[in-house]
Design an enzyme around this catalytic site. Structure first.
Site, mmCIF file in Angstrom:
data_model
loop_
_atom_site.group_PDB
_atom_site.id
_atom_site.type_symbol
_atom_site.label_atom_id
_atom_site.label_comp_id
_atom_site.label_asym_id
_atom_site.label_seq_id
_atom_site.Cartn_x
_atom_site.Cartn_y
_atom_site.Cartn_z
ATOM 1 N N VAL A 42 0.825 -1.204 0.000
ATOM 2 C CA VAL A 42 0.000 0.000 0.000
ATOM 3 C C VAL A 42 0.874 1.274 0.000
ATOM 4 C CG1 VAL A 42 -0.329 0.109 2.510
ATOM 5 C CG2 VAL A 42 -2.101 1.009 1.020
ATOM 6 N N VAL A 44 2.103 3.260 2.328
ATOM 7 C CA VAL A 44 2.000 4.275 3.373
ATOM 8 C C VAL A 44 1.988 3.561 4.728
ATOM 9 C CG1 VAL A 44 0.878 6.183 2.155
ATOM 10 C CG2 VAL A 44 -0.483 4.246 2.934
ATOM 11 N N ALA A 47 3.386 6.243 10.894
ATOM 12 C CA ALA A 47 3.336 6.707 12.285
ATOM 13 C C ALA A 47 2.760 5.609 13.166
ATOM 14 C CB ALA A 47 2.464 7.959 12.383
ATOM 15 N N LYS A 75 7.974 10.530 17.602
ATOM 16 C CA LYS A 75 6.632 11.125 17.565
ATOM 17 C C LYS A 75 6.160 11.289 19.007
ATOM 18 C CE LYS A 75 1.884 9.700 16.602
ATOM 19 N NZ LYS A 75 1.018 8.617 16.102
ATOM 20 N N PRO A 93 -0.837 13.992 23.389
ATOM 21 C CA PRO A 93 0.549 13.565 23.590
ATOM 22 C C PRO A 93 0.680 12.163 24.218
ATOM 23 C CG PRO A 93 -0.121 14.978 25.389
ATOM 24 C CD PRO A 93 -1.348 14.763 24.531
ATOM 25 N N VAL A 199 0.460 -15.497 -5.989
ATOM 26 C CA VAL A 199 -0.475 -16.568 -5.647
ATOM 27 C C VAL A 199 -1.625 -16.467 -6.643
ATOM 28 C CG1 VAL A 199 -2.172 -17.326 -3.930
ATOM 29 C CG2 VAL A 199 0.158 -16.716 -3.228
ATOM 30 N N LEU A 350 -4.336 -5.039 6.687
ATOM 31 C CA LEU A 350 -5.480 -4.441 5.992
ATOM 32 C C LEU A 350 -6.525 -5.486 5.606
ATOM 33 C CD1 LEU A 350 -3.415 -1.980 3.755
ATOM 34 C CD2 LEU A 350 -4.669 -1.428 5.854
ATOM 35 N N TYR A 453 -10.284 -3.834 25.766
ATOM 36 C CA TYR A 453 -8.984 -3.292 25.361
ATOM 37 C C TYR A 453 -9.019 -2.857 23.892
ATOM 38 C CZ TYR A 453 -4.169 -2.763 24.065
ATOM 39 O OH TYR A 453 -2.991 -2.240 23.582
HETATM 40 C C1 LIG Z 1 -3.740 6.242 3.538
HETATM 41 C C2 LIG Z 1 -3.198 5.348 4.596
HETATM 42 C C3 LIG Z 1 -2.389 5.858 5.602
HETATM 43 C C4 LIG Z 1 -1.905 5.034 6.615
HETATM 44 N N1 LIG Z 1 -1.149 5.557 7.615
HETATM 45 C C5 LIG Z 1 -0.795 4.778 8.651
HETATM 46 C C6 LIG Z 1 -0.054 5.286 9.732
HETATM 47 O O1 LIG Z 1 0.362 6.440 9.752
HETATM 48 N N2 LIG Z 1 0.219 4.471 10.754
HETATM 49 C C7 LIG Z 1 -0.168 3.163 10.762
HETATM 50 O O2 LIG Z 1 0.072 2.480 11.739
HETATM 51 N N3 LIG Z 1 -0.794 2.628 9.715
HETATM 52 C C8 LIG Z 1 -1.128 3.403 8.669
HETATM 53 N N4 LIG Z 1 -1.781 2.846 7.624
HETATM 54 C C9 LIG Z 1 -1.994 1.421 7.604
HETATM 55 C C10 LIG Z 1 -0.753 0.701 7.125
HETATM 56 O O3 LIG Z 1 -0.346 1.229 5.903
HETATM 57 C C11 LIG Z 1 -1.036 -0.771 6.973
HETATM 58 O O4 LIG Z 1 -1.597 -1.236 8.170
HETATM 59 C C12 LIG Z 1 0.228 -1.531 6.735
HETATM 60 O O5 LIG Z 1 0.949 -1.000 5.687
HETATM 61 C C13 LIG Z 1 -0.057 -2.964 6.486
HETATM 62 O O6 LIG Z 1 -0.420 -3.227 5.176
HETATM 63 P P1 LIG Z 1 -0.528 -4.734 4.753
HETATM 64 O O7 LIG Z 1 0.784 -5.380 4.936
HETATM 65 O O8 LIG Z 1 -1.709 -5.318 5.415
HETATM 66 O O9 LIG Z 1 -0.912 -4.629 3.215
HETATM 67 P P2 LIG Z 1 -0.035 -4.176 1.909
HETATM 68 O O10 LIG Z 1 1.022 -3.204 2.233
HETATM 69 O O11 LIG Z 1 -1.054 -3.788 0.889
HETATM 70 O O12 LIG Z 1 0.663 -5.507 1.464
HETATM 71 C C14 LIG Z 1 -0.010 -6.511 0.733
HETATM 72 C C15 LIG Z 1 0.972 -7.563 0.311
HETATM 73 O O13 LIG Z 1 0.258 -8.640 -0.275
HETATM 74 C C16 LIG Z 1 0.919 -9.028 -1.444
HETATM 75 N N5 LIG Z 1 -0.035 -9.670 -2.348
HETATM 76 C C17 LIG Z 1 -1.247 -9.214 -2.730
HETATM 77 N N6 LIG Z 1 -1.800 -10.084 -3.602
HETATM 78 C C18 LIG Z 1 -0.934 -11.109 -3.749
HETATM 79 C C19 LIG Z 1 -0.912 -12.316 -4.509
HETATM 80 N N7 LIG Z 1 -1.918 -12.658 -5.330
HETATM 81 N N8 LIG Z 1 0.160 -13.113 -4.412
HETATM 82 C C20 LIG Z 1 1.194 -12.801 -3.610
HETATM 83 N N9 LIG Z 1 1.237 -11.689 -2.870
HETATM 84 C C21 LIG Z 1 0.190 -10.852 -2.946
HETATM 85 C C22 LIG Z 1 1.514 -7.765 -2.018
HETATM 86 O O14 LIG Z 1 2.574 -8.031 -2.902
HETATM 87 C C23 LIG Z 1 1.991 -7.100 -0.729
HETATM 88 O O15 LIG Z 1 3.266 -7.607 -0.403
HETATM 89 C C24 LIG Z 1 -2.235 3.655 6.591
HETATM 90 C C25 LIG Z 1 -2.994 3.128 5.561
HETATM 91 C C26 LIG Z 1 -3.487 3.951 4.576
HETATM 92 C C27 LIG Z 1 -4.328 3.363 3.491
HETATM 93 N N1 LIG Z 2 -1.382 2.674 24.033
HETATM 94 C C1 LIG Z 2 -1.178 3.869 23.295
HETATM 95 C C2 LIG Z 2 -2.078 4.903 23.798
HETATM 96 C C3 LIG Z 2 -1.771 6.308 23.558
HETATM 97 C C4 LIG Z 2 -1.467 7.162 24.524
HETATM 98 N N2 LIG Z 2 -1.229 8.387 24.018
HETATM 99 C C5 LIG Z 2 -1.379 8.341 22.714
HETATM 100 C C6 LIG Z 2 -1.224 9.325 21.786
HETATM 101 C C7 LIG Z 2 -1.397 8.986 20.490
HETATM 102 CL CL1 LIG Z 2 -1.152 10.212 19.371
HETATM 103 C C8 LIG Z 2 -1.749 7.694 20.116
HETATM 104 C C9 LIG Z 2 -1.910 6.719 21.076
HETATM 105 C C10 LIG Z 2 -1.713 7.051 22.377
HETATM 106 C C11 LIG Z 2 0.311 4.205 23.367
HETATM 107 O O1 LIG Z 2 0.867 4.327 24.434
HETATM 108 O O2 LIG Z 2 0.912 4.340 22.330
#
Ligand SMILES: Cc1cc2nc3c(=O)[nH]c(=O)nc-3n(C[C@H](O)[C@H](O)[C@H](O)COP(=O)(O)OP(=O)(O)OC[C@H]3O[C@@H](n4cnc5c(N)ncnc54)[C@H](O)[C@@H]3O)c2cc1C
Ligand SMILES: N[C@@H](Cc1c[nH]c2cc(Cl)ccc12)C(=O)O
Length: 516
Positions: A42, A44, A47, A75, A93, A199, A350, A453
């Site tokens: 994906v 991204v 944080a 952070k 915070p 796959v 995801l 939780y």
């Molecule tokens: C806009 C946005 C912002 C985000 N910001 C944050 C953030 O700040 N902090 C945070 O904690 N989380 C954030 N997230 C969530 C975070 O990005 C995801 O939780 C994390 O990246 C996990 O993604 P994933 O590994 O589940 O999926 P993906 O990164 O999508 O990985 C999927 C994997 O599956 C594989 N795959 C798919 N189909 C097949 C197939 N047919 N065969 C083999 N392999 C396959 C792909 O190759 C890939 O390796 C954000 C998400 C989004 C959408």
């Molecule tokens: N268990 C989390 C809870 C938390 C406490 N403060 C914050 C602030 C933000 Cl921005 C996110 C999460 C949290 C933790 O300690 O990370």
């Protein structure tokens, strides 16, 4: 013994799971991870929660091992800008809420209102962030904290065991792709078999359990337990096993994002040690400072804004530095799978579920799921108790976080356009409506927040209620009968500590320039 694990997907979820299970079970488990060379991640997810330090600690990794490799920064909070009104901001915070005479300091703040800034009056970190400081001195010591890496009495605890005991003062920002790369090496060095292939098919046996996955070039991969880390596709759980997905769209309408990774000279720009969430006409923009670049993106609702307009707004927000950067448009599937563990398939990441990234919960969900899987790892009898406990824990974490996020929109004072007016009339989870009524006269505590939780302590709710400004809050009636001098002393100690810390702590950039 069940010991053959196949992980499909090599994003943050896949590699975090592979690394953790290896660290937990060592040679006693065989793990194969297959990821596509054609379908990307994906891209991204930068944080985190502070709790992620338990993950790194479990893997035996110190900050100095992984942070430089992932361009990581600290952070100290989420900074919310313009959610109340233009040019207003406040911090949520990572800092323990103080109590005075049995009442949280925020309650005393409502009663005494030393200044109009609850965050600066009640927390030391708000001013430390405004001053752009690192929470560590240049020699690495963590200032004024009862614990530190390696010397923390909370070591070895899972996140839920830790909650409420102490609050670690910071989380991290990092480049998601670099973390996946770092963990790939970690896992492969410890024996995880890594296959890059697509796959093509998921094979089911007579009972409808997964017997294997067929790849384009590596034949069939068989195993006992299959972990679906295929992202929003949910290839194993939702597609092959047809487990339904419960959408949260009725309460959380933001379903799209556009992201930019903007290279920047951080020495010139400086590092503000927090994630910033700036409210916009149809959602909000995140700003995440890393060493060498800023990650940014507009999270919005397609019903209110087109992708083209979202991208234009984001580019205007960032300025010329983003001129040559290609935008990543993402359609977000918001909600959760009804059950994340079905038969011999466990979805993590995801594919299990996702809420918009407003409080950086994606990686927290993954970490939580992995801890729960390790704890409830199935035996040969596939005792359903493990599965049921797991599914309950995952469902609760996501439903609880949903309530917390919905609260942001309900509590935000802004009502200047249709998008923001609709946040006040849209349906919200029933229980949340009731809780908000309670919080108007009694700030949230562990008895009145979502009762399972979900990672967020009551003080997080207080910050959002006090900062967003759209809900009228009253201090506890009892405070009028209490002697307020101890609270006054606490406020003045915080002022004093803030003054001292902003003087002695180094700028965040300077700290990383030395340590990376
Ligand atoms: C806009 C946005 C912002 C985000 N910001 C944050 C953030 O700040 N902090 C945070 O904690 N989380 C954030 N997230 C969530 C975070 O990005 C995801 O939780 C994390 O990246 C996990 O993604 P994933 O590994 O589940 O999926 P993906 O990164 O999508 O990985 C999927 C994997 O599956 C594989 N795959 C798919 N189909 C097949 C197939 N047919 N065969 C083999 N392999 C396959 C792909 O190759 C890939 O390796 C954000 C998400 C989004 C959408
Ligand atoms: N268990 C989390 C809870 C938390 C406490 N403060 C914050 C602030 C933000 Cl921005 C996110 C999460 C949290 C933790 O300690 O990370």
């Amino acid at each position: 013994m069940l010991n053959k694990v196949v992980i499909v997907g090599g994003g943050t979820a896949g590699w975090m799971t592979a690394s953790y299970l290896k660290a937990a079970f060592g040679e006693r488990i065989q793990i194969t991870l297959v990821e596509s060379g054609n379908v990307g991640t994906v891209g991204v997810g930068e944080a985190t929660f502070s709790d992620i330090r338990h993950f790194f600690e479990f893997l035996g990794l110190k900050e100095k091992d992984w942070m430089p490799a992932c361009n990581a920064t600290y952070k100290l909070a989420v900074r919310f800008e313009n959610w109340r009104e233009k040019d207003h901001y406040f911090y949520h915070p990572f800092e323990q809420m103080r109590s005075v005479n049995g009442f949280p300091l925020t309650d005393w703040w409502l009663h005494q209102s030393p200044t109009e800034r609850f965050d600066k009056d009640c927390f030391v970190m708000a001013s430390v962030i405004d001053a752009g400081r690192s929470p560590r001195m240049l020699d690495g010591t963590l200032i004024d904290q009862p614990f530190d890496e390696g010397a923390d009495e909370m070591q070895g605890l899972t996140m839920s065991e830790h909650q409420g005991k102490t609050q670690f003062p910071y989380a991290y920002h990092f480049e998601a792709a670099l973390l996946a790369k770092y963990l790939t090496k970690y896992a492969v060095d410890r024996g995880v078999k890594h296959i890059v292939d697509d796959v093509k098919q998921v094979n089911l046996d007579d009972r409808g359990w997964i017997s294997g996955v067929t790849t384009a070039e590596h034949g069939d991969l068989t195993g006992d337990v299959f972990i679906d880390c295929t992202g929003f596709r949910g290839l194993l759980l939702n597609k092959a096993l047809e487990e339904p997905f419960i959408s949260y769209a009725d309460t959380l309408p933001n379903d799209s994002a556009v992201a930019l990774q903007v290279p920047m000279d951080m020495e010139k720009r400086g590092i503000r040690p927090c994630t910033t969430a700036t409210a916009q006409d149809a959602g909000w923009i995140w700003t995440i400072p890393l060493m060498g670049r800023v990650g940014t993106g507009y999270v919005y609702a397609k019903d209110y804004l087109s992708p083209e307009d979202a991208e234009r707004t984001l580019r205007e927000f960032v300025g010329p530095a983003a001129a040559d950067v290609e935008a990543n448009h993402i359609k977000m599937r918001i909600g959760r799978s009804r059950n994340s563990w079905v038969k011999n398939c466990v979805a993590i990441g995801l594919s299990s579920g996702f809420v918009e990234p407003l409080e950086s919960t994606g990686i927290f969900f993954i970490h939580h799921a992995i801890e729960q899987l390790a704890k409830n790892f199935p035996g040969e009898d596939w005792n359903p108790t493990h599965r049921d406990l797991y599914n309950k824990a995952i469902g609760n974490v996501m439903d609880g976080v949903r309530e917390f996020l919905v609260l942001h929109y309900v509590a935000a004072k802004r009502t200047d356009n249709q998008y923001w007016r609709d946040t006040k009339t849209r349906a919200i989870p029933d229980a949340l409506a009731e809780r908000i009524e309670t919080w108007k006269t009694q700030l949230p505590d562990s008895e009145t927040v979502f009762p399972y939780y979900h990672g967020l302590p009551p003080y997080s709710y207080m910050c959002i209620l006090l900062g967003m400004g759209g809900i009228d809050l009253k201090p506890s009636r009892a405070l009028a009968l209490c002697d307020g001098s101890a609270a006054e002393r606490e406020f003045s100690e915080i002022r004093e500590k803030t003054r001292r810390l902003t003087e002695v702590l180094p700028p965040a950039y300077e700290y990383f320039a030395q340590h990376h």
